[in-house]
Motif scaffolding. Sequence first.
Motif, PDB file in Angstrom:
ATOM      1  N   MET A 104       0.849  -1.193   0.000  1.00 41.11           N
ATOM      2  CA  MET A 104       0.000   0.000   0.000  1.00 41.11           C
ATOM      3  C   MET A 104       0.887   1.247   0.000  1.00 41.11           C
ATOM      4  SD  MET A 104      -3.295   0.709   2.474  1.00 41.11           S
ATOM      5  CE  MET A 104      -4.185  -0.734   1.850  1.00 41.11           C
ATOM      6  N   SER A 105       0.767   2.030  -1.019  1.00 38.37           N
ATOM      7  CA  SER A 105       1.663   3.187  -1.111  1.00 38.37           C
ATOM      8  C   SER A 105       1.184   4.329  -0.206  1.00 38.37           C
ATOM      9  CB  SER A 105       1.756   3.657  -2.564  1.00 38.37           C
ATOM     10  OG  SER A 105       0.469   3.886  -3.079  1.00 38.37           O
ATOM     11  N   GLU A 106      -0.102   4.378   0.045  1.00 43.31           N
ATOM     12  CA  GLU A 106      -0.676   5.398   0.925  1.00 43.31           C
ATOM     13  C   GLU A 106      -0.102   5.278   2.339  1.00 43.31           C
ATOM     14  OE1 GLU A 106      -4.912   6.022   3.218  1.00 43.31           O
ATOM     15  OE2 GLU A 106      -4.692   4.432   1.731  1.00 43.31           O
ATOM     16  N   GLN A 107       0.221   6.400   2.952  1.00 43.36           N
ATOM     17  CA  GLN A 107       0.677   6.357   4.344  1.00 43.36           C
ATOM     18  C   GLN A 107      -0.514   6.564   5.268  1.00 43.36           C
ATOM     19  OE1 GLN A 107       3.109   9.452   5.924  1.00 43.36           O
ATOM     20  NE2 GLN A 107       4.289   8.062   7.224  1.00 43.36           N
ATOM     21  N   TRP A 108      -0.758   5.608   6.123  1.00 45.09           N
ATOM     22  CA  TRP A 108      -1.942   5.683   6.999  1.00 45.09           C
ATOM     23  C   TRP A 108      -1.569   5.510   8.478  1.00 45.09           C
ATOM     24  CZ3 TRP A 108      -2.954   1.330   9.921  1.00 45.09           C
ATOM     25  CH2 TRP A 108      -2.285   0.176   9.518  1.00 45.09           C
ATOM     26  N   LEU A 109      -0.325   5.088   8.750  1.00 40.85           N
ATOM     27  CA  LEU A 109       0.073   4.851  10.144  1.00 40.85           C
ATOM     28  C   LEU A 109       1.440   5.465  10.383  1.00 40.85           C
ATOM     29  CD1 LEU A 109      -0.435   3.411  12.885  1.00 40.85           C
ATOM     30  CD2 LEU A 109       0.712   1.413  11.915  1.00 40.85           C
ATOM     31  N   THR A 110       1.478   6.523  11.176  1.00 45.09           N
ATOM     32  CA  THR A 110       2.773   7.157  11.416  1.00 45.09           C
ATOM     33  C   THR A 110       3.306   6.855  12.802  1.00 45.09           C
ATOM     34  OG1 THR A 110       1.592   9.140  12.062  1.00 45.09           O
ATOM     35  CG2 THR A 110       2.364   9.043   9.780  1.00 45.09           C
ATOM     36  N   SER A 111       2.422   6.514  13.741  1.00 41.34           N
ATOM     37  CA  SER A 111       2.873   6.286  15.112  1.00 41.34           C
ATOM     38  C   SER A 111       1.805   5.511  15.868  1.00 41.34           C
ATOM     39  CB  SER A 111       3.120   7.633  15.800  1.00 41.34           C
ATOM     40  OG  SER A 111       3.356   7.454  17.174  1.00 41.34           O
ATOM     41  N   LEU A 112       2.244   4.764  16.903  1.00 42.68           N
ATOM     42  CA  LEU A 112       1.283   4.093  17.787  1.00 42.68           C
ATOM     43  C   LEU A 112       0.977   4.939  19.020  1.00 42.68           C
ATOM     44  CD1 LEU A 112       2.564   0.400  17.697  1.00 42.68           C
ATOM     45  CD2 LEU A 112       0.690   1.418  16.399  1.00 42.68           C
ATOM     46  N   ILE A 113       1.642   6.079  19.134  1.00 41.49           N
ATOM     47  CA  ILE A 113       1.482   6.921  20.313  1.00 41.49           C
ATOM     48  C   ILE A 113       0.269   7.832  20.148  1.00 41.49           C
ATOM     49  CG2 ILE A 113       2.638   8.605  21.826  1.00 41.49           C
ATOM     50  CD1 ILE A 113       3.947   5.718  21.568  1.00 41.49           C
ATOM     51  N   THR A 114      -0.562   7.865  21.172  1.00 38.77           N
ATOM     52  CA  THR A 114      -1.738   8.742  21.152  1.00 38.77           C
ATOM     53  C   THR A 114      -1.759   9.534  22.454  1.00 38.77           C
ATOM     54  OG1 THR A 114      -3.239   7.176  22.225  1.00 38.77           O
ATOM     55  CG2 THR A 114      -3.051   7.032  19.816  1.00 38.77           C
ATOM     56  N   GLU A 115      -2.525  10.594  22.458  1.00 37.12           N
ATOM     57  CA  GLU A 115      -2.562  11.416  23.675  1.00 37.12           C
ATOM     58  C   GLU A 115      -3.405  10.790  24.774  1.00 37.12           C
ATOM     59  OE1 GLU A 115      -3.171  15.590  23.924  1.00 37.12           O
ATOM     60  OE2 GLU A 115      -1.987  15.950  22.110  1.00 37.12           O
ATOM     61  N   THR A 116      -4.499  10.188  24.378  1.00 34.36           N
ATOM     62  CA  THR A 116      -5.411   9.653  25.390  1.00 34.36           C
ATOM     63  C   THR A 116      -5.717   8.182  25.099  1.00 34.36           C
ATOM     64  OG1 THR A 116      -7.397  10.164  24.134  1.00 34.36           O
ATOM     65  CG2 THR A 116      -6.541  11.916  25.553  1.00 34.36           C
ATOM     66  N   ALA A 117      -6.243   7.515  26.120  1.00 29.78           N
ATOM     67  CA  ALA A 117      -6.631   6.109  25.998  1.00 29.78           C
ATOM     68  C   ALA A 117      -7.731   5.941  24.931  1.00 29.78           C
ATOM     69  CB  ALA A 117      -7.105   5.580  27.350  1.00 29.78           C
ATOM     70  N   GLN A 118      -8.648   6.876  24.895  1.00 31.54           N
ATOM     71  CA  GLN A 118      -9.732   6.760  23.914  1.00 31.54           C
ATOM     72  C   GLN A 118      -9.203   6.885  22.485  1.00 31.54           C
ATOM     73  OE1 GLN A 118     -13.435   8.658  24.827  1.00 31.54           O
ATOM     74  NE2 GLN A 118     -14.020   8.886  22.663  1.00 31.54           N
ATOM     75  N   GLU A 119      -8.281   7.830  22.272  1.00 30.83           N
ATOM     76  CA  GLU A 119      -7.661   7.906  20.939  1.00 30.83           C
ATOM     77  C   GLU A 119      -6.906   6.618  20.620  1.00 30.83           C
ATOM     78  OE1 GLU A 119      -5.223  11.455  20.344  1.00 30.83           O
ATOM     79  OE2 GLU A 119      -6.677  12.591  21.518  1.00 30.83           O
ATOM     80  N   GLY A 120      -6.343   6.006  21.645  1.00 28.22           N
ATOM     81  CA  GLY A 120      -5.651   4.729  21.448  1.00 28.22           C
ATOM     82  C   GLY A 120      -6.626   3.645  21.028  1.00 28.22           C
ATOM     83  N   TYR A 121      -7.790   3.660  21.651  1.00 36.01           N
ATOM     84  CA  TYR A 121      -8.815   2.681  21.286  1.00 36.01           C
ATOM     85  C   TYR A 121      -9.261   2.909  19.840  1.00 36.01           C
ATOM     86  CZ  TYR A 121     -12.680  -0.556  21.936  1.00 36.01           C
ATOM     87  OH  TYR A 121     -13.512  -1.636  21.816  1.00 36.01           O
ATOM     88  N   GLU A 122      -9.385   4.161  19.472  1.00 38.27           N
ATOM     89  CA  GLU A 122      -9.814   4.458  18.100  1.00 38.27           C
ATOM     90  C   GLU A 122      -8.729   4.090  17.082  1.00 38.27           C
ATOM     91  OE1 GLU A 122     -11.291   8.437  18.748  1.00 38.27           O
ATOM     92  OE2 GLU A 122     -13.162   7.668  19.595  1.00 38.27           O
ATOM     93  N   LEU A 123      -7.467   4.204  17.489  1.00 39.26           N
ATOM     94  CA  LEU A 123      -6.390   3.722  16.614  1.00 39.26           C
ATOM     95  C   LEU A 123      -6.459   2.196  16.471  1.00 39.26           C
ATOM     96  CD1 LEU A 123      -3.835   4.021  14.936  1.00 39.26           C
ATOM     97  CD2 LEU A 123      -2.503   4.196  17.043  1.00 39.26           C
ATOM     98  N   ALA A 124      -6.813   1.518  17.556  1.00 39.26           N
ATOM     99  CA  ALA A 124      -6.966   0.050  17.500  1.00 39.26           C
ATOM    100  C   ALA A 124      -8.060  -0.332  16.501  1.00 39.26           C
ATOM    101  CB  ALA A 124      -7.287  -0.506  18.881  1.00 39.26           C
ATOM    102  N   ILE A 125      -9.117   0.462  16.451  1.00 39.64           N
ATOM    103  CA  ILE A 125     -10.185   0.217  15.476  1.00 39.64           C
ATOM    104  C   ILE A 125      -9.654   0.407  14.059  1.00 39.64           C
ATOM    105  CG2 ILE A 125     -12.372   1.129  14.598  1.00 39.64           C
ATOM    106  CD1 ILE A 125     -13.059   1.738  17.574  1.00 39.64           C
ATOM    107  N   LYS A 126      -8.880   1.453  13.874  1.00 35.15           N
ATOM    108  CA  LYS A 126      -8.318   1.699  12.542  1.00 35.15           C
ATOM    109  C   LYS A 126      -7.414   0.535  12.109  1.00 35.15           C
ATOM    110  CE  LYS A 126      -6.020   5.088   9.687  1.00 35.15           C
ATOM    111  NZ  LYS A 126      -5.381   6.414   9.599  1.00 35.15           N
ATOM    112  N   LEU A 127      -6.561   0.077  13.034  1.00 29.97           N
ATOM    113  CA  LEU A 127      -5.680  -1.054  12.715  1.00 29.97           C
ATOM    114  C   LEU A 127      -6.509  -2.281  12.325  1.00 29.97           C
ATOM    115  CD1 LEU A 127      -3.187  -0.623  15.697  1.00 29.97           C
ATOM    116  CD2 LEU A 127      -2.568  -0.397  13.275  1.00 29.97           C
ATOM    117  N   SER A 128      -7.607  -2.497  13.028  1.00 39.51           N
ATOM    118  CA  SER A 128      -8.461  -3.658  12.749  1.00 39.51           C
ATOM    119  C   SER A 128      -9.076  -3.552  11.357  1.00 39.51           C
ATOM    120  CB  SER A 128      -9.556  -3.755  13.815  1.00 39.51           C
ATOM    121  OG  SER A 128      -8.966  -3.752  15.111  1.00 39.51           O
ATOM    122  N   ARG A 129      -9.506  -2.352  11.021  1.00 40.23           N
ATOM    123  CA  ARG A 129     -10.117  -2.151   9.688  1.00 40.23           C
ATOM    124  C   ARG A 129      -9.084  -2.295   8.578  1.00 40.23           C
ATOM    125  NH1 ARG A 129     -14.223   2.695  11.492  1.00 40.23           N
ATOM    126  NH2 ARG A 129     -15.683   1.289  12.539  1.00 40.23           N
TER     127      ARG A 129
END
Lengths: 76, 76, 76, 76, 76, 76
Positions: free
Chosen positions: F1-26
């Motif tokens: 995939m040439s598109e860049q969609w993931l630059t870091s696993l670090i998020t500011e809050t736990a909820q943003e982390g959960y939403e990143l987990a959803i993105k990874l799953s999708r």
Amino acid sequence: MSEQWLTSLITETAQEGYELAIKLSRMGIKYTQPDEEIRGKIRPVYGENADNLIASSQVIATNFQTVSAANNYWRN
Amino acid sequence: MSEQWLTSLITETAQEGYELAIKLSRMGIKYTQPDEEIRGKIRPVYGENADNLIASSQVIATNFQTVSAANNYWRN
Amino acid sequence: MSEQWLTSLITETAQEGYELAIKLSRMGIKYTQPDEEIRGKIRPVYGENADNLIASSQVIATNFQTVSAANNYWRN
Amino acid sequence: MSEQWLTSLITETAQEGYELAIKLSRMGIKYTQPDEEIRGKIRPVYGENADNLIASSQVIATNFQTVSAANNYWRN
Amino acid sequence: MSEQWLTSLITETAQEGYELAIKLSRMGIKYTQPDEEIRGKIRPVYGENADNLIASSQVIATNFQTVSAANNYWRN
Amino acid sequence: MSEQWLTSLITETAQEGYELAIKLSRMGIKYTQPDEEIRGKIRPVYGENADNLIASSQVIATNFQTVSAANNYWRN
């Protein structure tokens, strides 16, 4: 759930830890289906179903990872 | 279960650790279905079923993670 | 199982570690169904079944976690 | 497998790590079913099947745990 | 989701941690199916289905691993 | 995939982390089935299927373990 059922993940022995993992696994079902009567109807079904028995053992294994880590694997 | 079946997660070798993981996996089924006769009927079914065999190997893999961590991966 | 098949989780390379994870996954099936003839009948079934192939890859992934941790992820 | 396909779990970026997790997941299927023609028949089936797609994402998630730990989560 | 529903993984007790794991598990379903009406129709179905109940307990077990690690297993 | 969609696993809050987990799953589904049209047909199916919804929550839980560890559980 107002009832207190979990006070600590620490157990004296590995076997008690395994039994706590079983309790954690059952509570996952109880929270999802709080109606005792319905759970009572389902129990004989999954108790004779290979898929369900193996899946139950999978849940227990996952919870046992948690309890084992909490207890430093009862190394001492 | 009053019977004592698990005294430690520590094993001498990795293979013994794997075999302990198998025991842990079977005990998850035994606690869920304590009736030996029913388990005896189910065993030949899942022993010839690809889904069940792979799922059993999954449970063993999960328990082997726990046993391996407990033993520091038998690194020394 | 009296045969010795696992002496260490340590491997020289990540790929050898992955291949050890495959071996661990297969042994989980072998311990659950020791009869070589029955396993031989099941193999062509799950080898053409998407569910089974993905589930097999899941077991391998779980065992690869264990082997990778044992080897400190071959970082050096 | 005599072909070398995995030399390291270390990647420069998290996205490359995710893509390595996908490769690891596919290799699990390839080792289990080495026949390219059979895999080619199965691919369009599971690519349109919700169960299979979610299960594939589960395998990737498991392998991504391994790759992420290997890379200290690309924290620096 | 603009609503704030998760501010911390830290809980005072193990039981509160388990209940947070349940919340995390439910939110996974809510994000995947945001329509409350559809979720309302599905709920009675999986509440009486052994497969679904065990699978729900598996998700909770996985989230409980995360919450337990976050809280250092409430060891003190 | 040439598109860049993931630059870091670090998020500011736990909820943003959960939403990143959803993105990874999708993204796991997207990489497996890159055809947007096919994914669009499957989405309404699994969105009303209890098995699929619970399995989706399982993938999210697994990815949330990774993101939570990356962020030291947002302890500070």
